[in-house]
Design a protein around this motif. Structure first.
Motif, PDB file in Angstrom:
ATOM      1  N   ARG A 151      -3.602   0.774 -11.295  1.00 57.20           N
ATOM      2  CA  ARG A 151      -2.541  -0.223 -11.097  1.00 57.20           C
ATOM      3  C   ARG A 151      -1.906  -0.140  -9.712  1.00 57.20           C
ATOM      4  O   ARG A 151      -1.652  -1.149  -9.079  1.00 57.20           O
ATOM      5  N   THR A 152      -1.642   1.068  -9.256  1.00 53.01           N
ATOM      6  CA  THR A 152      -0.910   1.254  -7.999  1.00 53.01           C
ATOM      7  C   THR A 152      -1.647   2.130  -7.000  1.00 53.01           C
ATOM      8  O   THR A 152      -1.267   2.178  -5.830  1.00 53.01           O
ATOM      9  N   LEU A 153      -2.674   2.823  -7.439  1.00 51.63           N
ATOM     10  CA  LEU A 153      -3.381   3.785  -6.594  1.00 51.63           C
ATOM     11  C   LEU A 153      -4.126   3.078  -5.467  1.00 51.63           C
ATOM     12  O   LEU A 153      -4.818   2.087  -5.694  1.00 51.63           O
ATOM     13  N   THR A 154      -3.990   3.591  -4.255  1.00 53.15           N
ATOM     14  CA  THR A 154      -4.824   3.138  -3.143  1.00 53.15           C
ATOM     15  C   THR A 154      -6.162   3.865  -3.218  1.00 53.15           C
ATOM     16  O   THR A 154      -6.208   5.074  -3.460  1.00 53.15           O
ATOM     17  N   VAL A 155      -7.234   3.130  -3.037  1.00 54.21           N
ATOM     18  CA  VAL A 155      -8.583   3.708  -2.991  1.00 54.21           C
ATOM     19  C   VAL A 155      -9.092   3.551  -1.565  1.00 54.21           C
ATOM     20  O   VAL A 155      -8.964   2.478  -0.964  1.00 54.21           O
TER      21      VAL A 155
ATOM     22  N   MET B 227       0.832  -1.188   0.000  1.00 52.86           N
ATOM     23  CA  MET B 227       0.000   0.000   0.000  1.00 52.86           C
ATOM     24  C   MET B 227       0.870   1.244   0.000  1.00 52.86           C
ATOM     25  O   MET B 227       1.842   1.324   0.741  1.00 52.86           O
ATOM     26  N   ASN B 228       0.506   2.208  -0.840  1.00 52.73           N
ATOM     27  CA  ASN B 228       1.284   3.434  -0.976  1.00 52.73           C
ATOM     28  C   ASN B 228       0.390   4.632  -0.709  1.00 52.73           C
ATOM     29  O   ASN B 228      -0.155   5.238  -1.629  1.00 52.73           O
ATOM     30  N   LEU B 229       0.213   4.993   0.564  1.00 51.60           N
ATOM     31  CA  LEU B 229      -0.589   6.169   0.878  1.00 51.60           C
ATOM     32  C   LEU B 229       0.160   7.450   0.541  1.00 51.60           C
ATOM     33  O   LEU B 229      -0.452   8.443   0.180  1.00 51.60           O
ATOM     34  N   ALA B 230       1.490   7.444   0.667  1.00 52.88           N
ATOM     35  CA  ALA B 230       2.329   8.594   0.349  1.00 52.88           C
ATOM     36  C   ALA B 230       1.940   9.800   1.201  1.00 52.88           C
ATOM     37  O   ALA B 230       1.100   9.725   2.086  1.00 52.88           O
ATOM     38  N   LYS B 231       2.558  10.930   0.922  1.00 52.20           N
ATOM     39  CA  LYS B 231       2.320  12.134   1.714  1.00 52.20           C
ATOM     40  C   LYS B 231       0.997  12.797   1.340  1.00 52.20           C
ATOM     41  O   LYS B 231       0.273  13.299   2.191  1.00 52.20           O
ATOM     42  N   LEU B 232       0.682  12.803   0.044  1.00 50.35           N
ATOM     43  CA  LEU B 232      -0.504  13.502  -0.440  1.00 50.35           C
ATOM     44  C   LEU B 232      -1.445  12.553  -1.153  1.00 50.35           C
ATOM     45  O   LEU B 232      -1.024  11.690  -1.919  1.00 50.35           O
ATOM     46  N   GLY B 233      -2.735  12.727  -0.890  1.00 53.61           N
ATOM     47  CA  GLY B 233      -3.778  12.009  -1.614  1.00 53.61           C
ATOM     48  C   GLY B 233      -4.804  13.006  -2.104  1.00 53.61           C
ATOM     49  O   GLY B 233      -4.659  14.224  -1.928  1.00 53.61           O
ATOM     50  N   VAL B 234      -5.863  12.495  -2.690  1.00 51.59           N
ATOM     51  CA  VAL B 234      -6.947  13.332  -3.203  1.00 51.59           C
ATOM     52  C   VAL B 234      -8.260  12.844  -2.601  1.00 51.59           C
ATOM     53  O   VAL B 234      -8.537  11.644  -2.611  1.00 51.59           O
ATOM     54  N   TRP B 235      -9.048  13.781  -2.070  1.00 52.84           N
ATOM     55  CA  TRP B 235     -10.404  13.478  -1.601  1.00 52.84           C
ATOM     56  C   TRP B 235     -11.364  14.067  -2.620  1.00 52.84           C
ATOM     57  O   TRP B 235     -11.290  15.256  -2.918  1.00 52.84           O
ATOM     58  N   ALA B 236     -12.236  13.233  -3.174  1.00 59.90           N
ATOM     59  CA  ALA B 236     -13.101  13.715  -4.254  1.00 59.90           C
ATOM     60  C   ALA B 236     -14.470  13.074  -4.195  1.00 59.90           C
ATOM     61  O   ALA B 236     -14.592  11.855  -4.030  1.00 59.90           O
TER      62      ALA B 236
ATOM     63  N   ALA C  96     -16.453  -5.858   7.117  1.00 61.35           N
ATOM     64  CA  ALA C  96     -15.217  -6.627   7.207  1.00 61.35           C
ATOM     65  C   ALA C  96     -14.976  -7.434   5.944  1.00 61.35           C
ATOM     66  O   ALA C  96     -13.852  -7.515   5.437  1.00 61.35           O
ATOM     67  N   ALA C  97     -16.046  -8.037   5.419  1.00 57.32           N
ATOM     68  CA  ALA C  97     -15.920  -8.823   4.198  1.00 57.32           C
ATOM     69  C   ALA C  97     -15.529  -7.951   3.012  1.00 57.32           C
ATOM     70  O   ALA C  97     -14.707  -8.342   2.177  1.00 57.32           O
ATOM     71  N   ALA C  98     -16.109  -6.750   2.927  1.00 55.51           N
ATOM     72  CA  ALA C  98     -15.776  -5.841   1.835  1.00 55.51           C
ATOM     73  C   ALA C  98     -14.312  -5.431   1.898  1.00 55.51           C
ATOM     74  O   ALA C  98     -13.603  -5.431   0.879  1.00 55.51           O
ATOM     75  N   ALA C  99     -13.841  -5.077   3.091  1.00 55.71           N
ATOM     76  CA  ALA C  99     -12.453  -4.648   3.228  1.00 55.71           C
ATOM     77  C   ALA C  99     -11.489  -5.770   2.869  1.00 55.71           C
ATOM     78  O   ALA C  99     -10.489  -5.551   2.173  1.00 55.71           O
ATOM     79  N   LYS C 100     -11.782  -6.981   3.318  1.00 63.31           N
ATOM     80  CA  LYS C 100     -10.903  -8.111   3.018  1.00 63.31           C
ATOM     81  C   LYS C 100     -10.984  -8.483   1.540  1.00 63.31           C
ATOM     82  O   LYS C 100      -9.956  -8.722   0.893  1.00 63.31           O
ATOM     83  N   GLY C 101     -12.193  -8.508   0.994  1.00 59.57           N
ATOM     84  CA  GLY C 101     -12.338  -8.872  -0.408  1.00 59.57           C
ATOM     85  C   GLY C 101     -11.691  -7.882  -1.350  1.00 59.57           C
ATOM     86  O   GLY C 101     -10.981  -8.266  -2.289  1.00 59.57           O
ATOM     87  N   LEU C 102     -11.892  -6.605  -1.114  1.00 60.97           N
ATOM     88  CA  LEU C 102     -11.301  -5.588  -1.977  1.00 60.97           C
ATOM     89  C   LEU C 102      -9.786  -5.607  -1.893  1.00 60.97           C
ATOM     90  O   LEU C 102      -9.093  -5.400  -2.899  1.00 60.97           O
ATOM     91  N   ASN C 103      -9.235  -5.854  -0.733  1.00 57.94           N
ATOM     92  CA  ASN C 103      -7.782  -5.923  -0.606  1.00 57.94           C
ATOM     93  C   ASN C 103      -7.215  -7.175  -1.250  1.00 57.94           C
ATOM     94  O   ASN C 103      -6.160  -7.123  -1.889  1.00 57.94           O
ATOM     95  N   GLU C 104      -7.906  -8.281  -1.114  1.00 60.27           N
ATOM     96  CA  GLU C 104      -7.447  -9.519  -1.763  1.00 60.27           C
ATOM     97  C   GLU C 104      -7.488  -9.370  -3.282  1.00 60.27           C
ATOM     98  O   GLU C 104      -6.579  -9.803  -4.002  1.00 60.27           O
ATOM     99  N   GLN C 105      -8.526  -8.723  -3.794  1.00 60.78           N
ATOM    100  CA  GLN C 105      -8.694  -8.571  -5.232  1.00 60.78           C
ATOM    101  C   GLN C 105      -7.729  -7.545  -5.831  1.00 60.78           C
ATOM    102  O   GLN C 105      -7.375  -7.649  -7.012  1.00 60.78           O
ATOM    103  N   SER C 106      -7.305  -6.564  -5.039  1.00 61.54           N
ATOM    104  CA  SER C 106      -6.494  -5.455  -5.573  1.00 61.54           C
ATOM    105  C   SER C 106      -5.028  -5.532  -5.174  1.00 61.54           C
ATOM    106  O   SER C 106      -4.267  -4.621  -5.501  1.00 61.54           O
ATOM    107  N   GLY C 107      -4.636  -6.556  -4.452  1.00 66.82           N
ATOM    108  CA  GLY C 107      -3.264  -6.608  -3.977  1.00 66.82           C
ATOM    109  C   GLY C 107      -2.990  -5.648  -2.838  1.00 66.82           C
ATOM    110  O   GLY C 107      -1.886  -5.104  -2.723  1.00 66.82           O
TER     111      GLY C 107
END
Length: 251
Positions: free
Chosen positions: A57-61, A1-10, A77-88
């Protein structure tokens, strides 16, 4: 996961699906670490996140935030685990108790915020999950403004996602969370150097939030009063919430 210093809220609901994916791809290409997106009266946030994750490809959502009254703990909990498993591992679960009018629109009763969130997190922790798990446990952040919710974020979550607040509040939040927790703050920014235009746009942005007691009460805790909420918001309040000016001043 790459949260980095800056993100975008939209807020992506005004965009069609293709436009929203194109924006996410531009945000990724610009080098931002994460795209945070809310839910209110538009798209359901987990299905929207799945759409964006599949087209980047690399963006954290991140959900900023997922309303706990829209689902139970097992579903979240299922959504968080499923989305992370599916997206790496590219999904962050931001959770919030939302606001009285938004919860009542769902025909729910608005409970005591901290107790309700604590019970929700405990339900998530106890929920069974019988699909392939992600490589790492999902990150969970709480929409926390007041000190008690920030304390709960420090105790039961990976950090906090404050919204519509001030740099002084950010410093206080860091003190409560401690150094080991994520503090992902939404900061409104406006590329406008004319003070009258900037403040007019800022007041338009803040207008809806004056109707939500959670934000108004937090501003009161930060030293703002009735005079700051009159007439669409004082210059002092607008300037404290919205970073406006040229690029250098905003940075």
């Amino acid at each position: 996961m790459n949260l980095a210093k800056l993100g975008v809220w939209a807020m992506l609901d005004p965009l069609g699906a293709t436009e929203a994916a194109a924006l996410a791809q531009r945000i990724e290409d610009w080098g931002y670490g994460a795209l945070w997106t809310p839910e209110a009266f538009g798209r359901e946030v987990f299905s929207s996140a799945a759409h964006l994750l599949a087209r980047t490809r690399t963006l954290t959502v991140a959900s900023g935030i997922a309303n706990i009254y829209a689902r139970d703990g097992m579903s979240a909990a299922a959504a968080a685990k499923g989305l992370n498993e599916q997206s790496g591992g590219r999904f962050v679960l931001g959770l919030g108790v939302s606001h009285v009018p938004l919860v009542q629109a769902r025909r729910h009763d608005y409970g005591k915020p901290v107790a309700t969130m604590r019970a929700f997190l405990e339900a998530m922790a106890a929920a069974p999950y019988m699909a392939p798990p992600p490589a790492q446990a999902p990150k969970v952040l709480l929409a926390a403004l007041g000190p008690k919710m920030l304390e709960l974020a420090a105790e039961k979550a990976d950090g906090a996602h404050p919204y519509n607040t001030t740099p002084e509040h950010t410093a206080e939040a860091r003190g409560i969370l401690g150094a080991g927790k994520l503090l992902c703050v939404e900061q409104a920014a406006l590329l406008e150097t004319d003070s009258a235009k900037a403040r007019a746009i800022g007041r338009s942005f803040l207008e809806f939030y004056f109707t939500l007691p959670n934000y108004v009460n937090n501003w009161r805790r930060l030293g703002f009063g009735d005079a700051d909420f009159a007439g669409g918001g004082s210059d002092r309040l607008v300037d404290a919430i919205v970073a406006w000016g040229d690029e250098r001043r905003i940075r």
